[in-house]
Structures are given as C-alpha cells and as structure tokens.
Design a protein around this motif. Structure first.
Motif, PDB file in Angstrom:
ATOM      1  N   VAL A  96      -2.621   9.034   6.798  1.00 35.94           N
ATOM      2  CA  VAL A  96      -3.281   7.953   7.535  1.00 35.94           C
ATOM      3  C   VAL A  96      -2.327   7.362   8.563  1.00 35.94           C
ATOM      4  N   LYS A  97      -1.100   7.096   8.137  1.00 36.04           N
ATOM      5  CA  LYS A  97      -0.097   6.548   9.046  1.00 36.04           C
ATOM      6  C   LYS A  97       0.198   7.529  10.185  1.00 36.04           C
ATOM      7  N   GLU A  98       0.400   8.790   9.837  1.00 27.40           N
ATOM      8  CA  GLU A  98       0.763   9.795  10.837  1.00 27.40           C
ATOM      9  C   GLU A  98      -0.335   9.978  11.879  1.00 27.40           C
ATOM     10  N   ALA A  99      -1.604   9.938  11.413  1.00 25.19           N
ATOM     11  CA  ALA A  99      -2.726  10.142  12.333  1.00 25.19           C
ATOM     12  C   ALA A  99      -3.039   8.896  13.157  1.00 25.19           C
ATOM     13  N   GLY A 100      -2.525   7.746  12.756  1.00 22.87           N
ATOM     14  CA  GLY A 100      -2.784   6.501  13.486  1.00 22.87           C
ATOM     15  C   GLY A 100      -4.230   6.058  13.400  1.00 22.87           C
ATOM     16  N   VAL A 101      -4.908   6.388  12.291  1.00 26.20           N
ATOM     17  CA  VAL A 101      -6.321   6.056  12.148  1.00 26.20           C
ATOM     18  C   VAL A 101      -6.487   4.678  11.516  1.00 26.20           C
ATOM     19  N   THR A 102      -7.729   4.206  11.493  1.00 26.68           N
ATOM     20  CA  THR A 102      -8.052   2.906  10.912  1.00 26.68           C
ATOM     21  C   THR A 102      -8.609   3.104   9.501  1.00 26.68           C
ATOM     22  N   VAL A 103      -8.067   2.336   8.557  1.00 35.54           N
ATOM     23  CA  VAL A 103      -8.477   2.462   7.166  1.00 35.54           C
ATOM     24  C   VAL A 103      -9.061   1.134   6.691  1.00 35.54           C
ATOM     25  N   GLY A 104     -10.105   1.203   5.881  1.00 35.90           N
ATOM     26  CA  GLY A 104     -10.726   0.012   5.332  1.00 35.90           C
ATOM     27  C   GLY A 104     -10.279  -0.235   3.904  1.00 35.90           C
ATOM     28  N   VAL A 105     -10.155  -1.517   3.532  1.00 30.62           N
ATOM     29  CA  VAL A 105      -9.793  -1.901   2.168  1.00 30.62           C
ATOM     30  C   VAL A 105     -10.710  -3.046   1.738  1.00 30.62           C
ATOM     31  N   MET A 106     -10.820  -3.230   0.416  1.00 34.52           N
ATOM     32  CA  MET A 106     -11.617  -4.332  -0.105  1.00 34.52           C
ATOM     33  C   MET A 106     -10.857  -5.641   0.018  1.00 34.52           C
ATOM     34  N   SER A 107     -11.567  -6.719   0.329  1.00 31.91           N
ATOM     35  CA  SER A 107     -10.966  -8.041   0.395  1.00 31.91           C
ATOM     36  C   SER A 107     -10.389  -8.429  -0.962  1.00 31.91           C
ATOM     37  N   GLY A 108      -9.129  -8.825  -0.985  1.00 27.60           N
ATOM     38  CA  GLY A 108      -8.489  -9.274  -2.214  1.00 27.60           C
ATOM     39  C   GLY A 108      -8.017  -8.169  -3.127  1.00 27.60           C
ATOM     40  N   ALA A 109      -8.169  -6.921  -2.730  1.00 28.10           N
ATOM     41  CA  ALA A 109      -7.789  -5.799  -3.585  1.00 28.10           C
ATOM     42  C   ALA A 109      -6.365  -5.342  -3.287  1.00 28.10           C
ATOM     43  N   VAL A 110      -5.813  -4.562  -4.216  1.00 21.87           N
ATOM     44  CA  VAL A 110      -4.416  -4.129  -4.078  1.00 21.87           C
ATOM     45  C   VAL A 110      -4.241  -3.036  -3.033  1.00 21.87           C
ATOM     46  N   GLU A 111      -5.326  -2.407  -2.588  1.00 23.84           N
ATOM     47  CA  GLU A 111      -5.193  -1.287  -1.658  1.00 23.84           C
ATOM     48  C   GLU A 111      -4.526  -1.670  -0.340  1.00 23.84           C
ATOM     49  N   LYS A 112      -4.705  -2.911   0.087  1.00 17.56           N
ATOM     50  CA  LYS A 112      -4.025  -3.311   1.320  1.00 17.56           C
ATOM     51  C   LYS A 112      -2.512  -3.235   1.142  1.00 17.56           C
ATOM     52  N   ASN A 113      -2.029  -3.648  -0.028  1.00 13.68           N
ATOM     53  CA  ASN A 113      -0.590  -3.554  -0.312  1.00 13.68           C
ATOM     54  C   ASN A 113      -0.122  -2.101  -0.287  1.00 13.68           C
ATOM     55  N   TYR A 114      -0.963  -1.208  -0.827  1.00 14.68           N
ATOM     56  CA  TYR A 114      -0.603   0.208  -0.811  1.00 14.68           C
ATOM     57  C   TYR A 114      -0.457   0.708   0.626  1.00 14.68           C
ATOM     58  N   ALA A 115      -1.418   0.312   1.467  1.00 11.98           N
ATOM     59  CA  ALA A 115      -1.420   0.787   2.857  1.00 11.98           C
ATOM     60  C   ALA A 115      -0.209   0.260   3.629  1.00 11.98           C
ATOM     61  N   THR A 116       0.080  -1.028   3.497  1.00 11.12           N
ATOM     62  CA  THR A 116       1.219  -1.587   4.228  1.00 11.12           C
ATOM     63  C   THR A 116       2.534  -1.015   3.706  1.00 11.12           C
ATOM     64  N   ALA A 117       2.618  -0.794   2.402  1.00 12.38           N
ATOM     65  CA  ALA A 117       3.836  -0.204   1.833  1.00 12.38           C
ATOM     66  C   ALA A 117       4.062   1.203   2.358  1.00 12.38           C
ATOM     67  N   ALA A 118       2.963   1.897   2.688  1.00 13.87           N
ATOM     68  CA  ALA A 118       3.070   3.252   3.232  1.00 13.87           C
ATOM     69  C   ALA A 118       3.351   3.250   4.730  1.00 13.87           C
ATOM     70  N   GLY A 119       3.425   2.062   5.333  1.00 15.28           N
ATOM     71  CA  GLY A 119       3.760   1.970   6.748  1.00 15.28           C
ATOM     72  C   GLY A 119       2.581   1.913   7.691  1.00 15.28           C
ATOM     73  N   VAL A 120       1.358   1.764   7.159  1.00 19.07           N
ATOM     74  CA  VAL A 120       0.180   1.629   8.021  1.00 19.07           C
ATOM     75  C   VAL A 120       0.223   0.235   8.650  1.00 19.07           C
ATOM     76  N   SER A 121       0.083   0.156   9.955  1.00 17.38           N
ATOM     77  CA  SER A 121       0.198  -1.135  10.648  1.00 17.38           C
ATOM     78  C   SER A 121      -1.014  -2.017  10.373  1.00 17.38           C
ATOM     79  N   GLU A 122      -0.778  -3.331  10.402  1.00 20.41           N
ATOM     80  CA  GLU A 122      -1.826  -4.303  10.089  1.00 20.41           C
ATOM     81  C   GLU A 122      -3.050  -4.135  10.977  1.00 20.41           C
ATOM     82  N   ASP A 123      -2.854  -3.790  12.235  1.00 24.24           N
ATOM     83  CA  ASP A 123      -3.994  -3.669  13.132  1.00 24.24           C
ATOM     84  C   ASP A 123      -4.825  -2.425  12.852  1.00 24.24           C
ATOM     85  N   ARG A 124      -4.350  -1.570  11.947  1.00 21.00           N
ATOM     86  CA  ARG A 124      -5.095  -0.378  11.553  1.00 21.00           C
ATOM     87  C   ARG A 124      -5.724  -0.533  10.165  1.00 21.00           C
ATOM     88  N   ILE A 125      -5.699  -1.757   9.649  1.00 24.60           N
ATOM     89  CA  ILE A 125      -6.282  -2.026   8.328  1.00 24.60           C
ATOM     90  C   ILE A 125      -7.418  -3.038   8.498  1.00 24.60           C
TER      91      ILE A 125
END
Length: 300
Positions: free
Chosen positions: A158-187
C-alpha cells in the motif's frame, strides 16, 4: 518465546445480525437464573453442568462470531463451544442475548456460565473473568476491487503504490497503517464496514483495511470485490495477532481447564477446525500459534 500484543479487536464492529450456519435455540430470550453454578454446593462446575444437561451461554448478536437468526444461534463461538461441551458431556447450549458491555457483568452476576462471543483476550478483562486459551487469531487483510488492479498484498505494498486505504473510525488499523509508513493523507476514516466496501466499489479508496475474518464475511454481500490473503501487521516490532476466546466466571477454573483440553484437540487439527467454523470465514490462517498463551496475553 514469541511476544504477543494485548489489543482489543472487537470494540469497533457494529453488533448486527447476519446470515450463516446453525444451532437450534429453544427460547432465545428466556430469563436466566442468577445462581452461580459453581459458587456453592457439592461438585465442580462441570459436574453441575453435566447433571443439568445444559450450559448457559451469552452472545452479543455479532456475525460471524455469535448471533441469532430465525430462532437459531449461529457463528464461530457457539459452533465451536457446542462441539466442546458435547465432548464434555453437556449436550445443550441455552443462549441469552447481551449488549457487548453487559457480557462480563452478566457473567459475574451468574446470568450465564460462558460468554460465546469471540471476545478479545485483554488484560483488563482478565482481571474480571477467566479466559480460555485462544480460539482464533484475527490477521489483517485488504478488501480491493475484483482482480486486485493495484496488486496490493499488505501494508508495505500500500505504501509503495501510494494508494488510499480506508480504516474504521476508532479501530487499530489506522495505527497499523501509519506504523507501516502510509501517510496520513492516504488514510480515510469510515464509520461502518459496509461504508468501506462501498468506498472501494466507488473508487473513493483503493483498499479497505480490517480483519480478514470480517472482510471475508463482508465480501459475501458485495460482488465485484475480493479480499487479499491475510497478513499479520506489526507495531513496534510486535506481531498483532488479536486473539479471542471463551470467557468463564472466576472460580470456574475446572470448567475452563476442561474446555481448554477439548479446544486444543480442535486447534491442533486444522482440518477439523476448518470443517467446524470455515463457513464463518475462519480458516487455517486464524488458528492460534501453539505458543500463544492466555497467561501471557493477560499480563499486558
């Protein structure tokens, strides 16, 4: 020994009924006695359950973990627990519905003997109740358009492709995405699982990040989408397995221990595990690792 986290994976999903497999439920919402089956009198908790011929179980009406449809109790936990209690000589599950935040208080009050809801094993809950060994883990996956046009496999892709990923509000997946280096504007944050599916279909996001279990269930009613193979994200170098299990009242160690012995027979046999609960989206990738132990998970 492998280190495992203690994250709740079960606080953000909507508690709605859905479709699935089958356990007959006589008198679903019948009132339950508040007598603790193992609190007083002679014999162990398990002995008392064998004598009465049934075990009182609580569910939160959340598919695919434990839910009611058409007078039947269905889902991963009731199906697995029915098999285990039959092996222990207790043939009937007598269910009672509870809102999620009432499950442990109801157990403590003696309204039922076991929580059959796929509850996450976390330290704060361990202080109030007894957990079985893990029944499942919840590896993460991505929901994408059929054919997976961006060839996404995990958060690194996801990070390498520069795509936009969706996560649930209040869920831990956002932490997973940011920890993997996905930028905030792509979440992008979404409120419900179906919102994520709709956003992928509409091209507003390229992928929806959630547990593989939940996404596989969601995909059943969303043609044109598919779910990638599951993967285990990391936070600070620690694998995020997110395990769940059965829950027993404190003082019912004999019942929990007997349950664990039968559970191990199932989790040690992938073919049997998948045969029992595969229809609910559980597979070999959700079988807990042998060294993932509740005692360690409860330490925090």
């Amino acid at each position: 020994m492998t280190e495992f986290p203690n994250l709740s994976r079960r606080g953000f999903l909507t508690r709605t009924a859905a479709v699935g497999g089958a356990l007959t439920v006589p008198g679903l919402l019948a009132a339950c006695s508040k007598t603790d089956a193992g609190a007083s009198g002679e014999g162990s908790t398990l002995d008392k359950l064998k004598k009465q011929g049934y075990v009182r179980v609580a569910y939160a009406n959340e598919a695919p973990y434990g839910y009611e449809e058409g007078g039947e109790l269905k889902g991963e936990a009731p199906t697995l627990h029915r098999e285990i209690f039959k092996a222990l000589g207790v043939d009937e599950l007598r269910p009672a519905f509870s809102e999620w935040d009432g499950l442990i208080p109801g157990l403590q009050a003696g309204k039922y003997d076991v929580i059959s809801a796929g509850m996450a094993i976390v330290p704060e809950r361990c202080e109030r109740a007894l957990f079985s060994e893990p029944e499942f883990i919840s590896p993460t996956a991505l929901m994408v358009k059929r054919g997976n046009p961006r060839k996404l496999t995990d958060l690194a892709s996801v990070k390498e492709a520069g795509v936009t990923v969706g996560v649930m509000s209040g869920a831990v997946e956002k932490n997973y995405a940011t920890a993997a280096g996905v930028s905030e504007d792509r979440i992008k944050t979404l409120q419900k699982p179906q919102d994520g599916a709709d956003a992928v279909k509409g091209g507003r996001i390229d992928a929806f990040l959630l547990t593989g279990i939940s996404l596989n269930w969601l995909a059943r009613n969303n043609p044109g989408l598919q779910v990638t193979d599951s993967f285990v994200p990391e936070l600070d170098g620690v694998a995020q397995y997110s395990p769940g299990g059965a829950v027993f009242r404190q003082g019912s160690e004999d019942l929990r221990d007997a349950f664990n012995r039968e559970l191990k027979k199932i989790t040690s046999d992938p073919a049997r595990y998948v045969q029992l609960i595969g229809e609910y989206g559980f597979g070999e990738d959700t079988i807990p690792p042998a060294d993932l132990k509740t005692a360690e998970l409860c330490k925090g």
